[in-house]
Design an enzyme around this catalytic site. Sequence first.
Site, PDB file in Angstrom:
ATOM      1  N   ASP A  50       8.965  -3.776  16.153  1.00 52.94           N
ATOM      2  CA  ASP A  50       7.944  -3.747  15.110  1.00 52.94           C
ATOM      3  C   ASP A  50       7.154  -5.049  15.249  1.00 52.94           C
ATOM      4  O   ASP A  50       7.664  -6.130  14.935  1.00 52.94           O
ATOM      5  CB  ASP A  50       8.652  -3.648  13.750  1.00 52.94           C
ATOM      6  CG  ASP A  50       7.693  -3.759  12.574  1.00 52.94           C
ATOM      7  OD1 ASP A  50       6.492  -4.019  12.798  1.00 52.94           O
ATOM      8  OD2 ASP A  50       8.164  -3.599  11.433  1.00 52.94           O
ATOM      9  N   ALA A  76      -1.115  -0.261  18.026  1.00 54.66           N
ATOM     10  CA  ALA A  76      -0.250  -0.068  16.859  1.00 54.66           C
ATOM     11  C   ALA A  76      -0.925  -0.515  15.564  1.00 54.66           C
ATOM     12  O   ALA A  76      -1.244  -1.701  15.418  1.00 54.66           O
ATOM     13  CB  ALA A  76       1.041  -0.855  17.054  1.00 54.66           C
ATOM     14  N   SER A 119     -12.568   0.862  15.368  1.00 51.62           N
ATOM     15  CA  SER A 119     -12.899   2.173  14.815  1.00 51.62           C
ATOM     16  C   SER A 119     -14.335   2.186  14.329  1.00 51.62           C
ATOM     17  O   SER A 119     -14.866   1.161  13.876  1.00 51.62           O
ATOM     18  CB  SER A 119     -11.977   2.442  13.627  1.00 51.62           C
ATOM     19  OG  SER A 119     -12.427   3.558  12.902  1.00 51.62           O
ATOM     20  N   TYR A 143      -8.967  -0.093   5.566  1.00 49.75           N
ATOM     21  CA  TYR A 143      -8.690   0.254   6.962  1.00 49.75           C
ATOM     22  C   TYR A 143      -9.812  -0.273   7.864  1.00 49.75           C
ATOM     23  O   TYR A 143      -9.575  -1.003   8.833  1.00 49.75           O
ATOM     24  CB  TYR A 143      -8.544   1.778   7.119  1.00 49.75           C
ATOM     25  CG  TYR A 143      -8.600   2.225   8.549  1.00 49.75           C
ATOM     26  CD1 TYR A 143      -7.593   1.858   9.448  1.00 49.75           C
ATOM     27  CD2 TYR A 143      -9.668   2.980   9.034  1.00 49.75           C
ATOM     28  CE1 TYR A 143      -7.659   2.237  10.787  1.00 49.75           C
ATOM     29  CE2 TYR A 143      -9.738   3.356  10.367  1.00 49.75           C
ATOM     30  CZ  TYR A 143      -8.735   2.984  11.237  1.00 49.75           C
ATOM     31  OH  TYR A 143      -8.803   3.341  12.558  1.00 49.75           O
ATOM     32  N   LYS A 147      -9.955  -3.487  10.780  1.00 49.02           N
ATOM     33  CA  LYS A 147     -10.416  -3.341  12.159  1.00 49.02           C
ATOM     34  C   LYS A 147     -11.531  -4.357  12.463  1.00 49.02           C
ATOM     35  O   LYS A 147     -11.580  -4.941  13.544  1.00 49.02           O
ATOM     36  CB  LYS A 147     -10.912  -1.911  12.413  1.00 49.02           C
ATOM     37  CG  LYS A 147      -9.787  -0.885  12.425  1.00 49.02           C
ATOM     38  CD  LYS A 147      -8.839  -1.145  13.577  1.00 49.02           C
ATOM     39  CE  LYS A 147      -7.649  -0.231  13.620  1.00 49.02           C
ATOM     40  NZ  LYS A 147      -6.728  -0.485  14.724  1.00 49.02           N
TER      41      LYS A 147
HETATM   42  N1  UFG Z   1     -13.215  17.504   6.539  1.00 52.90           N
HETATM   43  C1  UFG Z   1     -13.270  18.692   5.836  1.00 52.90           C
HETATM   44  N2  UFG Z   1     -12.097  19.262   5.461  1.00 52.90           N
HETATM   45  C2  UFG Z   1     -10.880  18.739   5.751  1.00 52.90           C
HETATM   46  C3  UFG Z   1     -10.839  17.516   6.480  1.00 52.90           C
HETATM   47  C4  UFG Z   1     -12.017  16.922   6.858  1.00 52.90           C
HETATM   48  O1  UFG Z   1     -14.351  19.215   5.544  1.00 52.90           O
HETATM   49  O2  UFG Z   1      -9.859  19.331   5.361  1.00 52.90           O
HETATM   50  C5  UFG Z   1     -14.484  16.886   7.002  1.00 52.90           C
HETATM   51  C6  UFG Z   1     -14.748  15.499   6.483  1.00 52.90           C
HETATM   52  O3  UFG Z   1     -15.352  15.533   5.228  1.00 52.90           O
HETATM   53  C7  UFG Z   1     -15.644  14.940   7.591  1.00 52.90           C
HETATM   54  C8  UFG Z   1     -15.096  15.629   8.862  1.00 52.90           C
HETATM   55  O4  UFG Z   1     -14.391  16.770   8.399  1.00 52.90           O
HETATM   56  O5  UFG Z   1     -16.961  15.365   7.409  1.00 52.90           O
HETATM   57  C9  UFG Z   1     -14.138  14.758   9.658  1.00 52.90           C
HETATM   58  O6  UFG Z   1     -13.130  14.271   8.778  1.00 52.90           O
HETATM   59  P1  UFG Z   1     -11.816  13.518   9.304  1.00 52.90           P
HETATM   60  O7  UFG Z   1     -10.983  13.257   8.099  1.00 52.90           O
HETATM   61  O8  UFG Z   1     -11.215  14.273  10.431  1.00 52.90           O
HETATM   62  O9  UFG Z   1     -12.391  12.187   9.944  1.00 52.90           O
HETATM   63  P2  UFG Z   1     -13.313  11.039   9.323  1.00 52.90           P
HETATM   64  O10 UFG Z   1     -14.678  11.195   9.920  1.00 52.90           O
HETATM   65  O11 UFG Z   1     -13.226  10.969   7.860  1.00 52.90           O
HETATM   66  O12 UFG Z   1     -12.588   9.738   9.907  1.00 52.90           O
HETATM   67  C10 UFG Z   1     -12.135   9.670  11.254  1.00 52.90           C
HETATM   68  C11 UFG Z   1     -10.891   8.824  11.308  1.00 52.90           C
HETATM   69  C12 UFG Z   1     -11.225   7.423  10.887  1.00 52.90           C
HETATM   70  C13 UFG Z   1     -12.337   6.888  11.744  1.00 52.90           C
HETATM   71  C14 UFG Z   1     -13.522   7.816  11.711  1.00 52.90           C
HETATM   72  C15 UFG Z   1     -14.542   7.334  12.701  1.00 52.90           C
HETATM   73  O13 UFG Z   1      -9.886   9.377  10.469  1.00 52.90           O
HETATM   74  O14 UFG Z   1     -10.090   6.611  11.065  1.00 52.90           O
HETATM   75  O15 UFG Z   1     -13.131   9.136  12.063  1.00 52.90           O
HETATM   76  O16 UFG Z   1     -15.623   8.183  12.801  1.00 52.90           O
HETATM   77  F1  UFG Z   1     -12.723   5.694  11.308  1.00 52.90           F
END
Ligand code: UFG
Length: 332
Positions: A50, A76, A119, A143, A147
């Site tokens: 860790d 990590a 990120s 988060y 980063k």
């Molecule tokens: N979404 C839905 N329904 C769901 C899950 C997600 O409509 O059940 C939508 C979100 O609103 C968003 C898209 O799908 O429009 C992508 O959502 P994610 O949760 O998959 O990803 P995010 O864009 O929120 O975030 C991800 C990572 C982050 C990173 C980011 C960078 O989780 O750590 O991409 O673009 F910073």
Amino acid sequence: MTTLVIGGAGYIGSHVVRLLLEQGERVIVVDDLSTGLRSRAEGAELLELDVTRPEAREVLAESLRSSGADSVIHFAAHKQVGESVENPEMYWHDNIGGLANVLSACASAEVRDVVFSSSAAVYGVPDVDLVTEDLTPRPINPYGATKYVGEWMLADAERAHGMRTVALRYFNVAGAGWPELADTAVMNLVPIVLDALEQGRAPVVFGDDYDTPDGTGIRDYVHVLDLAHAHLAALDYLRGEERPHRVFNVGTGEGSSVLEVIDAIARARGIEITPEIGARRPGDPARLICSGDRIAQTLGWKSEHGLDDIVRSAVEARAAALAPDADAYPEG
Ligand code: UFG
């Protein structure tokens, strides 16, 4: 060449480990296996550690010295936006503290080259069509903040210790390069939709009233195998002479809406999917699309896979994991 891959038993890290092993490099995976899987580190040496613990610094430095490692890739970290809002202390302590240990171990062992997982979350909610690295980061959650702080720490370590570092700002990573290395967490859109379908539930779209062509959120989905290749390109860059940049976006430059992703999953599964339309999720930008010019011009890296490849690989990996004799997803 010997590389220490911290978090190498995780989803993205294990893809990089596999590519490094394929090109004949020696790889030492450092992972506490809290979310990583031992099976993903197969073929590499494994140091169970860790890196956030105070004693980790000396253990890491010793491992770097005794292995003669010349580079470190640091994956990590905790990566859940919602969790970071509820428990910022854990993100400060582990994401920032872990990186502090890694960088000071590198300094003490005189390891020069470090690649860091950053990120697109550093950008917050940018009001531009294409996000370039020149945009001033304004993270909107702990988060993303950890980063961004991590990127400053790399710059400090360069100045203080002559290290050479690259931070890769990942956009939306999905898919699987090998079924057994697939993302086992159900935290992002593609795995969430696949999981809902397996449970016989309709996937939920978080808002269809955004200012986008179909009203749903647009993201830049990058195949994890392409992202893994970007890390190899970053290592080559650090090992070379010229090095004008330290931060690179990693995405495709193409945006896909939530409905387009769900349609791609329907095509890959050969089924119809009728999603439920839910409320917007707080903090979600309408669109987040990467400008990949810098990484293309400087590292010669470009994504090779599109949305259909990403989704197909994720669907195939799920099918392999669910096959009756599957042991693709052993307990970590
Ligand atoms: N979404 C839905 N329904 C769901 C899950 C997600 O409509 O059940 C939508 C979100 O609103 C968003 C898209 O799908 O429009 C992508 O959502 P994610 O949760 O998959 O990803 P995010 O864009 O929120 O975030 C991800 C990572 C982050 C990173 C980011 C960078 O989780 O750590 O991409 O673009 F910073």
